[in-house]
Design a protein around this motif. Structure first.
Motif, short mmCIF file in Angstrom:
data_model
loop_
_atom_site.label_atom_id
_atom_site.label_comp_id
_atom_site.label_asym_id
_atom_site.label_seq_id
_atom_site.Cartn_x
_atom_site.Cartn_y
_atom_site.Cartn_z
N GLY A 273 65.75 2.84 39.74
CA GLY A 273 67.06 3.03 39.04
C GLY A 273 67.53 4.20 39.69
N ASP A 274 68.10 5.29 38.89
CA ASP A 274 68.76 6.34 39.40
C ASP A 274 68.14 7.78 39.28
OD1 ASP A 274 68.68 6.74 36.61
OD2 ASP A 274 71.09 7.12 36.53
N GLU A 275 66.72 7.38 39.40
CA GLU A 275 65.60 8.53 39.30
C GLU A 275 65.90 9.40 40.38
OE1 GLU A 275 61.65 8.11 37.80
OE2 GLU A 275 62.59 6.64 36.24
N ALA A 276 65.94 8.99 41.41
CA ALA A 276 66.25 10.00 42.67
C ALA A 276 67.33 10.68 42.63
CB ALA A 276 66.38 8.94 44.02
N GLN A 277 68.62 9.97 42.47
CA GLN A 277 69.87 10.82 42.36
C GLN A 277 69.57 12.02 41.30
OE1 GLN A 277 73.20 8.20 42.27
NE2 GLN A 277 74.51 9.85 42.58
N THR A 278 69.06 11.57 40.04
CA THR A 278 68.90 12.53 38.89
C THR A 278 68.06 13.64 39.26
OG1 THR A 278 69.14 10.76 37.55
CG2 THR A 278 67.89 12.67 36.53
N TRP A 279 66.74 13.59 40.04
CA TRP A 279 65.90 14.55 40.73
C TRP A 279 67.09 15.47 41.65
CZ3 TRP A 279 64.06 16.53 44.98
CH2 TRP A 279 63.31 17.40 45.01
N LEU A 280 67.55 14.89 42.60
CA LEU A 280 68.12 15.71 43.61
C LEU A 280 69.40 16.40 42.76
CD1 LEU A 280 68.83 12.92 46.35
CD2 LEU A 280 67.63 15.25 46.58
N ALA A 281 69.90 15.83 41.95
CA ALA A 281 70.89 16.37 41.15
C ALA A 281 70.72 17.92 40.37
CB ALA A 281 71.77 15.63 40.30
N GLY A 282 69.30 17.76 40.05
CA GLY A 282 68.96 18.72 39.07
C GLY A 282 68.21 19.78 40.13
N ALA A 283 67.19 19.39 41.05
CA ALA A 283 66.44 20.15 41.78
C ALA A 283 66.86 20.68 43.25
CB ALA A 283 65.33 19.55 42.31
N VAL A 284 68.09 20.05 43.85
CA VAL A 284 68.26 20.23 45.00
C VAL A 284 69.88 20.73 45.28
CG1 VAL A 284 68.64 19.71 47.64
CG2 VAL A 284 66.38 19.46 46.22
#
Length: 433
Positions: A273-284
């Motif tokens: 799903g959108d988990e990659a986008q969510t991680w990048l938006a929070g961590a990078v």
């Protein structure tokens, strides 16, 4: 012939073919981790005649029981095809690729690319300009301007992808994956396992680095992609089962078609799903002043995989004698490339002994993604990482799914469930675009 003598002759065949390719091109077609003395012996020999190497492949095949060693038979048949090419044989590209990869590639209908463009149109921010201009504008806003920050960013992504891969298959606790920015290379990124628990992800510092691709690249080159596969197969097959042939990995072969397919599926496996986008938006992304812009990262990366099919089609055009101008127009129209991207790509598309490798991305992605669409998905990922599989082991040949809508993509839900379905089409460890 004893098993050890056969293994030595098998390794020498791969080393000598690699030597013939590496000397004129500066490239390589082999990942070798066998005895150093065999490499030294291969290097000390006079340059072999390719026809003799093809005959040696036949001899090795005659010594094998094909029904008992289908993986090794496929590897040797690939080496034989390459040796015959080097000896002057020129088969149609699809036939030569089939002999190398164990799967017959074919041109993809341009309707597939049209639907990928529609997917991109919906996934990119709603800015002015053509689709290609909007894509480049989005890429510019995500471009890392301080390349000295890249090793740290890759390290963070490695930690996250390793942790998620660990939920699928056990990894060594003392594993170390570094990052090195290099120049003067043809690839965008490459994952290399040095042996034991040490590996490196190499990034081409001559090219812009898109922060939105951080997990896409690290998962492909690292975990659960190339590095994880190399490490686990060395530990489980070589050390655990005595399969020393795993130390001789010929790249123009069926096993690498599957490896590249796994690499292109890697981010989707770990970040549904959108988990990659969510991680990048929070961590990078926030530390670089990049805010959410309405783009759909999963859809953009799916379209990127689909558009690997443009490379395959262009390779067929090049094999038919198309001019650089026509190839450039084709890449601009369907891959949405600018002039600098076209210039970098043309050399890779011109007919050569390595031409079949391009199809590993397109058809490997189709094959692996379709095979993973099953209730036992995680068990199948483990098999990809720990077994010597061939395309035939993953089911039917890549002979269906001619529209992007059949590629199984749908707008990811917020539940974190991966969109699944049939695959239409598709950067490495050799080339990650």
């Amino acid at each position: 012939m004893t098993d050890q003598v056969w293994l030595r002759d098998y390794a020498m065949l791969a080393l000598l073919i690699d030597r013939l390719i590496a000397v004129p091109s500066g490239g390589a077609v082999l990942i070798y981790r066998g005895p150093d003395e065999w490499r030294t012996q291969a290097g000390a020999q006079s340059p072999p005649r390719p026809g003799r190497l093809a005959e040696e492949a036949d001899r090795l095949l005659d010594a094998l029981a094909s029904e008992q060693a289908p993986y090794l038979v496929a590897q040797i048949r690939a080496m034989r095809a390459v040796a015959r090419y080097l000896d002057g044989e020129r088969l149609p590209l699809a036939e030569y690729a089939q002999q190398c990869l164990g799967l017959r590639p074919r041109p993809l209908p341009e309707s597939v690319f049209e639907e990928a463009h529609e997917l991109l149109d919906a996934a990119l921010p709603k800015t002015r300009g053509s689709l290609a201009e909007r894509l480049r504008a989005w890429q510019r806003t995500h471009t890392l301007t301080r390349m000295e920050r890249l090793p740290d960013l890759v390290g963070r992504a490695v930690a996250e992808t390793r942790a998620r891969t660990e939920t699928i298959v056990t990894l060594p606790a003392d594993e170390s994956v570094g990052c090195q920015v290099v120049g003067g290379v043809s690839y965008h990124a490459a994952g290399h396992h040095h042996g034991g628990t040490e590996s490196t992800i190499f990034i081409n510092g001559d090219l812009p680095f898109n922060l939105a691709d951080l997990l896409y690249i690290v998962a492909h080159e690292g975990h659960p992609g190339h590095i994880a596969e190399s490490l686990l197969k060395e530990r489980l097959l070589v050390d655990g089962q005595g399969r020393a042939d795993q130390r001789v990995r010929f790249m123009l072969s069926p096993s690498f078609l599957i490896s590249e397919g796994l690499g292109l599926c890697a981010q989707e496996i770990l970040f549904p799903g959108d988990e990659a986008q969510t991680w990048l938006a929070g961590a990078v992304l926030p530390e670089f002043g990049i805010r959410r812009d309405g783009s759909d990262l999963a859809a953009i990366h799916h379209a990127k995989n689909v558009l690997w099919g443009v490379w395959g089609n262009a390779a067929f055009l090049a094999a038919e004698g198309s001019s650089d101008a026509r190839l450039g127009d084709y890449l601009a129209r369907w891959a949405l490339y600018d002039e600098s991207e076209i210039a970098r790509t043309l050399n890779l598309l011109r007919p050569s002994v390595m031409s079949p490798y391009i199809f590993g991305y397109v058809h490997g992605w189709r094959l692996v993604r379709r095979w993973l669409d099953a209730p036992d998905r995680r068990a199948r990922v483990r098999r990809l990482l720990t077994e010597q599989l061939l395309p035939a082991d993953l089911g039917r040949n890549d002979d269906g799914g001619d529209t992007a809508s059949e590629s199984g993509y749908s707008r990811p839900g917020r539940s974190g469930e991966a969109a699944r379905g049939r695959v239409a089409v598709p950067s490495s460890s050799r080339v990650t675009p």
